[in-house]
Enzyme design. Structure first.
Site, PDB file in Angstrom:
ATOM      1  N   ASN A  31       0.799  -1.224   0.000  1.00 15.56           N
ATOM      2  CA  ASN A  31       0.000   0.000   0.000  1.00 15.56           C
ATOM      3  C   ASN A  31       0.834   1.277   0.000  1.00 15.56           C
ATOM      4  O   ASN A  31       0.371   2.325  -0.438  1.00 15.56           O
ATOM      5  CB  ASN A  31      -0.939   0.016   1.207  1.00 15.56           C
ATOM      6  CG  ASN A  31      -0.214  -0.237   2.506  1.00 15.56           C
ATOM      7  OD1 ASN A  31       0.539  -1.198   2.630  1.00 15.56           O
ATOM      8  ND2 ASN A  31      -0.437   0.602   3.496  1.00 15.56           N
TER       9      ASN A  31
ATOM     10  N   GLN B  54      -5.084  -3.304  -1.944  1.00 17.17           N
ATOM     11  CA  GLN B  54      -4.579  -2.274  -2.858  1.00 17.17           C
ATOM     12  C   GLN B  54      -4.502  -2.761  -4.298  1.00 17.17           C
ATOM     13  O   GLN B  54      -4.452  -1.950  -5.224  1.00 17.17           O
ATOM     14  CB  GLN B  54      -3.198  -1.793  -2.401  1.00 17.17           C
ATOM     15  CG  GLN B  54      -3.229  -0.948  -1.149  1.00 17.17           C
ATOM     16  CD  GLN B  54      -3.994   0.360  -1.320  1.00 17.17           C
ATOM     17  OE1 GLN B  54      -4.279   0.802  -2.427  1.00 17.17           O
ATOM     18  NE2 GLN B  54      -4.348   0.992  -0.215  1.00 17.17           N
TER      19      GLN B  54
ATOM     20  N   HIS C  77     -13.872   0.565  -0.513  1.00 20.53           N
ATOM     21  CA  HIS C  77     -13.618   1.999  -0.635  1.00 20.53           C
ATOM     22  C   HIS C  77     -12.309   2.335  -1.343  1.00 20.53           C
ATOM     23  O   HIS C  77     -12.018   3.511  -1.566  1.00 20.53           O
ATOM     24  CB  HIS C  77     -13.681   2.673   0.742  1.00 20.53           C
ATOM     25  CG  HIS C  77     -12.485   2.454   1.622  1.00 20.53           C
ATOM     26  ND1 HIS C  77     -11.541   3.422   1.815  1.00 20.53           N
ATOM     27  CD2 HIS C  77     -12.111   1.392   2.348  1.00 20.53           C
ATOM     28  CE1 HIS C  77     -10.625   2.962   2.652  1.00 20.53           C
ATOM     29  NE2 HIS C  77     -10.947   1.730   2.986  1.00 20.53           N
TER      30      HIS C  77
ATOM     31  N   CYS D 130      -3.734   4.495   7.809  1.00 18.43           N
ATOM     32  CA  CYS D 130      -3.994   3.852   9.097  1.00 18.43           C
ATOM     33  C   CYS D 130      -2.905   4.147  10.122  1.00 18.43           C
ATOM     34  O   CYS D 130      -3.066   3.864  11.297  1.00 18.43           O
ATOM     35  CB  CYS D 130      -4.142   2.344   8.909  1.00 18.43           C
ATOM     36  SG  CYS D 130      -5.499   1.913   7.819  1.00 18.43           S
TER      37      CYS D 130
END
Length: 389
Positions: free
Chosen positions: A152, A180, A202, A326
């Site tokens: 990611n 991803q 999302h 995150c």
């Protein structure tokens, strides 16, 4: 000032067609998909249609192999902990890598505190897992290998097919976090030999709060959620019907336009990189030069703080990231770049640009124009830069 969004690996805007498809399920079509009456049956039909749409994007797989979850983190936890609990009598050794998302790393850390052993594989300077190291790490009591499909932060795509082959030959379950990779590169669960695959809506212009775990039929996981008999007893809890419908539509759209759209975005990404190296000295590309996601560019601007670059870009209306959303509240340097042996001072100056569907050539040219004076200003204030001259 028109804002420019270059943080699509954190999240994407919901596609208008996805939103339109979801809206009725917030209103007149509010049935519980587990109810037997017509309201429930209509909701169930919508959920099963979405399951088919998701399966087609990662398939061919049977829709029944798709378990809807609350997102990528739950899917990763379900795969790692669910496999560990289900196979604990066979063994308690798990193999993963040092560059996994924290949804995998923290799940492994939890298991390590509860009687399991975890081997964390190193990666090379490009972020690739070493196959010989993987083979050497396998033990008689190894029950699970969890290696991400694509990173990611830097976009490096791992040799998933080769990893799956090694795992299958040893009779070990193989999980990959494909959050991803979904919608950016081809994923064929069956031909790649993947047993467990985590995905999220999302990241592909679907809604937040919904994801899925694709489960090979031989993978018997212990459920993490206990309650009703939802998702064929694999994940209890009333289905998020609007979210699932949106996820399905997002997958359908991705299946239709992914190749052409990613080719366009890859050209923009390369235009951004070429613009940066032509106008700014002392920069470093983080990630693999060819085996990477077409939308991701991770750059270290030496002698400056990445956070300062981001704040100055934001003042110009440009949104990028220093890494995973995150961990954005953490002061710790990127665990991914550290694992890739990037020098600590260089890690601090890293910025991730992740492109998406609304980005244009004109936007990229504006970023290339705004970046050099920002870097120059920060370097003029940097004692590290002055000492390097």
């Amino acid at each position: 000032m028109k804002r420019i969004y270059l943080d699509h690996n954190a999240t994407t805007p919901v596609d208008p067609e996805v939103l339109k498809k979801m809206l009725p399920y917030f209103g007149e079509e509010y049935g519980n998909a587990s109810s037997l009456h017509s309201f429930g049956r209509y909701a169930r039909e919508a959920v099963e249609n979405a399951r088919l749409q998701v399966a087609r994007l990662i398939g061919p797989v049977e829709p029944v192999d798709i378990v809807f979850t609350s997102g990528g983190t739950e899917s990763d936890n379900f795969a790692v902990k669910g496999a560990a609990y289900a196979l604990k009598d066979k063994g308690r050794h798990i193999i993963t890598s040092k560059i996994e998302h924290h949804a995998v790393l923290n799940a492994c850390e939890f298991l390590a505190k509860n009687g399991y052993e975890v081997t964390y594989l190193a990666v090379d300077e490009y972020g690739l897992v070493d196959m010989e190291a993987l083979k050497s790490a396998i033990r008689k009591d190894t029950i699970l290998i969890s290696i991400m499909f694509a990173n990611n932060e830097v976009g490096t795509v791992e040799p998933v097919k080769e990893i799956a082959k090694i795992a299958r030959e040893k009779g070990i379950l193989f999980h990959t976090d494909a959050v991803q990779a979904l919608g950016k590169i081809d994923i064929d669960v069956e031909s790649l030999g993947i047993d467990l695959l985590s995905i999220s809506a999302h990241k592909i212009y679907g809604p937040k709060g919904v994801g899925a775990l694709c489960m090979n039929k031989k993978a018997k996981l212990t459920p993490l959620m206990h309650g009703g008999h939802h998702e064929r007893n694999r994940r209890a809890g009333t289905e998020n019907v609007p979210g699932i419908v949106g996820f399905g539509k997002a997958c359908e759209l991705a299946a239709g336009n992914m190749k052409a759209e990613m080719k366009r975005i890859e050209v923009l990404r390369d235009r951004l990189w070429q613009g940066i190296i032509k106008s700014i000295e002392d920069v470093k590309l983080n990630g693999h030069p060819t085996l990477g996601l077409p939308n991701t560019l991770n750059v270290s601007f030496k002698y400056v703080e990445g956070e300062s670059v981001l704040l100055n870009l934001d003042l110009k209306g440009i949104a990028a990231s220093s890494g995973s959303a995150c961990t954005s509240g953490s002061l710790e340097p990127s665990h991914v770049l550290k694992a890739m042996s990037v020098e600590p001072a260089t890690v601090q100056g890293s910025v991730r640009f992740s492109l998406g569907s609304e980005n244009t050539e004109a936007e990229i040219d504006r970023v290339v124009k705004e970046l050099p004076p920002i870097i120059k200003k920060l370097r003029d204030m940097s004692p590290l830069y002055k000492n390097s001259e």
